[in-house]
Design a protein around this motif. Structure first.
Motif, PDB file in Angstrom:
ATOM      1  N   THR A 122      16.832  11.609   2.460  1.00 53.95           N
ATOM      2  CA  THR A 122      15.530  11.905   2.237  1.00 53.95           C
ATOM      3  C   THR A 122      14.430  12.362   3.418  1.00 53.95           C
ATOM      4  O   THR A 122      14.055  10.724   3.824  1.00 53.95           O
ATOM      5  CB  THR A 122      14.768  12.798   0.617  1.00 53.95           C
ATOM      6  N   ILE A 123      13.876  12.875   4.154  1.00 52.56           N
ATOM      7  CA  ILE A 123      13.013  12.715   5.578  1.00 52.56           C
ATOM      8  C   ILE A 123      11.752  13.011   5.347  1.00 52.56           C
ATOM      9  O   ILE A 123      11.319  14.291   4.518  1.00 52.56           O
ATOM     10  CB  ILE A 123      13.357  13.239   6.489  1.00 52.56           C
ATOM     11  N   ILE A 124      11.282  12.227   5.055  1.00 60.43           N
ATOM     12  CA  ILE A 124       9.582  12.261   4.704  1.00 60.43           C
ATOM     13  C   ILE A 124       8.832  12.628   5.768  1.00 60.43           C
ATOM     14  O   ILE A 124       8.597  11.999   7.206  1.00 60.43           O
ATOM     15  CB  ILE A 124       9.009  11.332   4.348  1.00 60.43           C
ATOM     16  N   THR A 125       7.952  14.156   6.161  1.00 56.55           N
ATOM     17  CA  THR A 125       7.181  15.539   7.030  1.00 56.55           C
ATOM     18  C   THR A 125       6.003  14.761   7.209  1.00 56.55           C
ATOM     19  O   THR A 125       5.138  14.413   8.249  1.00 56.55           O
ATOM     20  CB  THR A 125       7.505  16.747   6.739  1.00 56.55           C
ATOM     21  N   HIS A 126       5.371  13.582   6.040  1.00 51.68           N
ATOM     22  CA  HIS A 126       3.655  13.731   6.536  1.00 51.68           C
ATOM     23  C   HIS A 126       3.853  11.885   6.586  1.00 51.68           C
ATOM     24  O   HIS A 126       4.666  11.062   6.212  1.00 51.68           O
ATOM     25  CB  HIS A 126       2.762  14.136   5.681  1.00 51.68           C
ATOM     26  N   LYS A 179       0.560  -1.181  -0.054  1.00 56.25           N
ATOM     27  CA  LYS A 179       0.407  -0.047   0.391  1.00 56.25           C
ATOM     28  C   LYS A 179       0.664   1.402   0.632  1.00 56.25           C
ATOM     29  O   LYS A 179       0.770   2.463   0.143  1.00 56.25           O
ATOM     30  CB  LYS A 179      -1.383  -0.192   1.119  1.00 56.25           C
ATOM     31  N   PHE A 180       2.157   0.946   0.173  1.00 52.53           N
ATOM     32  CA  PHE A 180       3.042   2.334   0.623  1.00 52.53           C
ATOM     33  C   PHE A 180       3.925   2.840  -1.331  1.00 52.53           C
ATOM     34  O   PHE A 180       4.472   1.571  -0.390  1.00 52.53           O
ATOM     35  CB  PHE A 180       3.121   2.717   1.640  1.00 52.53           C
ATOM     36  N   GLU A 181       4.393   3.330  -1.327  1.00 49.19           N
ATOM     37  CA  GLU A 181       4.565   3.693  -2.268  1.00 49.19           C
ATOM     38  C   GLU A 181       6.037   4.860  -2.223  1.00 49.19           C
ATOM     39  O   GLU A 181       5.239   5.571  -1.477  1.00 49.19           O
ATOM     40  CB  GLU A 181       3.745   3.726  -3.664  1.00 49.19           C
ATOM     41  N   CYS A 182       6.960   4.961  -2.795  1.00 50.64           N
ATOM     42  CA  CYS A 182       8.174   5.831  -2.405  1.00 50.64           C
ATOM     43  C   CYS A 182       7.963   6.892  -3.238  1.00 50.64           C
ATOM     44  O   CYS A 182       7.921   6.082  -4.621  1.00 50.64           O
ATOM     45  CB  CYS A 182       9.800   4.782  -2.977  1.00 50.64           C
ATOM     46  N   PRO A 183       7.872   8.195  -3.017  1.00 54.85           N
ATOM     47  CA  PRO A 183       7.891   8.759  -3.811  1.00 54.85           C
ATOM     48  C   PRO A 183       8.523   9.553  -4.456  1.00 54.85           C
ATOM     49  O   PRO A 183       8.549   9.852  -6.184  1.00 54.85           O
ATOM     50  CB  PRO A 183       7.060  10.256  -2.531  1.00 54.85           C
ATOM     51  N   ILE A 184      10.132   8.836  -4.478  1.00 55.94           N
ATOM     52  CA  ILE A 184      10.426   8.906  -5.195  1.00 55.94           C
ATOM     53  C   ILE A 184      11.296   7.931  -6.446  1.00 55.94           C
ATOM     54  O   ILE A 184      11.148   8.326  -7.689  1.00 55.94           O
ATOM     55  CB  ILE A 184      12.862   9.189  -4.437  1.00 55.94           C
ATOM     56  N   CYS A 185      11.513   7.119  -6.329  1.00 55.53           N
ATOM     57  CA  CYS A 185      11.292   5.801  -7.377  1.00 55.53           C
ATOM     58  C   CYS A 185      10.475   4.487  -7.322  1.00 55.53           C
ATOM     59  O   CYS A 185      10.662   3.864  -8.046  1.00 55.53           O
ATOM     60  CB  CYS A 185      12.624   5.148  -6.155  1.00 55.53           C
ATOM     61  N   LYS A 240       9.665   5.054   4.835  1.00 55.53           N
ATOM     62  CA  LYS A 240       9.928   5.692   5.304  1.00 55.53           C
ATOM     63  C   LYS A 240      11.662   5.431   5.842  1.00 55.53           C
ATOM     64  O   LYS A 240      12.525   6.272   5.226  1.00 55.53           O
ATOM     65  CB  LYS A 240       9.540   6.491   7.492  1.00 55.53           C
ATOM     66  N   THR A 241      12.082   4.363   6.452  1.00 55.51           N
ATOM     67  CA  THR A 241      13.751   4.195   6.239  1.00 55.51           C
ATOM     68  C   THR A 241      14.230   3.837   4.992  1.00 55.51           C
ATOM     69  O   THR A 241      15.182   4.160   4.343  1.00 55.51           O
ATOM     70  CB  THR A 241      13.524   2.857   7.041  1.00 55.51           C
ATOM     71  N   HIS A 242      13.439   3.014   4.078  1.00 49.45           N
ATOM     72  CA  HIS A 242      13.916   3.727   2.519  1.00 49.45           C
ATOM     73  C   HIS A 242      14.090   4.540   1.787  1.00 49.45           C
ATOM     74  O   HIS A 242      15.599   4.953   1.501  1.00 49.45           O
ATOM     75  CB  HIS A 242      12.975   2.560   1.501  1.00 49.45           C
ATOM     76  N   VAL A 243      13.361   5.794   1.987  1.00 46.79           N
ATOM     77  CA  VAL A 243      13.695   6.454   2.020  1.00 46.79           C
ATOM     78  C   VAL A 243      14.674   7.318   2.105  1.00 46.79           C
ATOM     79  O   VAL A 243      15.589   7.613   1.778  1.00 46.79           O
ATOM     80  CB  VAL A 243      12.382   7.999   1.787  1.00 46.79           C
ATOM     81  N   TYR A 244      14.829   7.873   3.229  1.00 49.49           N
ATOM     82  CA  TYR A 244      15.963   8.214   4.260  1.00 49.49           C
ATOM     83  C   TYR A 244      17.507   7.663   4.024  1.00 49.49           C
ATOM     84  O   TYR A 244      18.398   8.383   3.424  1.00 49.49           O
ATOM     85  CB  TYR A 244      15.641   7.816   5.728  1.00 49.49           C
ATOM     86  N   SER A 245      17.315   6.192   3.942  1.00 49.15           N
ATOM     87  CA  SER A 245      18.761   5.324   3.945  1.00 49.15           C
ATOM     88  C   SER A 245      19.032   4.772   2.228  1.00 49.15           C
ATOM     89  O   SER A 245      20.287   5.812   1.461  1.00 49.15           O
ATOM     90  CB  SER A 245      18.422   4.256   4.536  1.00 49.15           C
ATOM     91  N   VAL A 246      18.545   5.283   1.022  1.00 49.34           N
ATOM     92  CA  VAL A 246      18.668   5.146  -0.252  1.00 49.34           C
ATOM     93  C   VAL A 246      18.331   6.129  -0.652  1.00 49.34           C
ATOM     94  O   VAL A 246      19.183   7.177  -1.954  1.00 49.34           O
ATOM     95  CB  VAL A 246      18.068   4.511  -0.530  1.00 49.34           C
ATOM     96  N   HIS A 247      17.927   7.455  -0.340  1.00 50.38           N
ATOM     97  CA  HIS A 247      18.005   8.366  -0.861  1.00 50.38           C
ATOM     98  C   HIS A 247      18.295   9.747  -0.103  1.00 50.38           C
ATOM     99  O   HIS A 247      18.014  11.018  -0.702  1.00 50.38           O
ATOM    100  CB  HIS A 247      15.957   9.076  -1.765  1.00 50.38           C
TER     101      HIS A 247
END
Length: 82
Positions: free
Chosen positions: A78-82, A52-58, A69-76
């Protein structure tokens, strides 16, 4: 066998024994005091449902928001605020 039962009735029935086994025969089981909560999370978000949850970047998909959220921070980096 499970038709006509609500989610809570099914969880109550499945989580009485320790370990609690997923009624969908996927092989997952949960032990201990939190087994009902963990089984519910598994049945709602993971078992037989698309991610259900998709990375907004890749656009990689995840079953849990925390994993995304862990993926976005560790790979990209970037921090997601929402």
């Amino acid at each position: 066998m499970y038709k006509g039962k609500t989610m809570n009735e099914l969880l109550d029935w499945c989580s009485m024994p320790d370990p609690a086994i997923c009624p969908n025969s996927c092989g997952h089981f949960y032990k201990g005091i939190n087994r009902k909560k963990l089984l519910r999370r598994h049945m709602v978000y993971e078992c037989g449902t698309p991610s259900k949850f998709e990375c907004p970047i890749c656009t990689k998909r995840f079953t849990r928001k925390s994993n995304m959220k862990t993926h976005v921070y560790s790979v990209h980096r970037t921090i997601i605020t929402h």
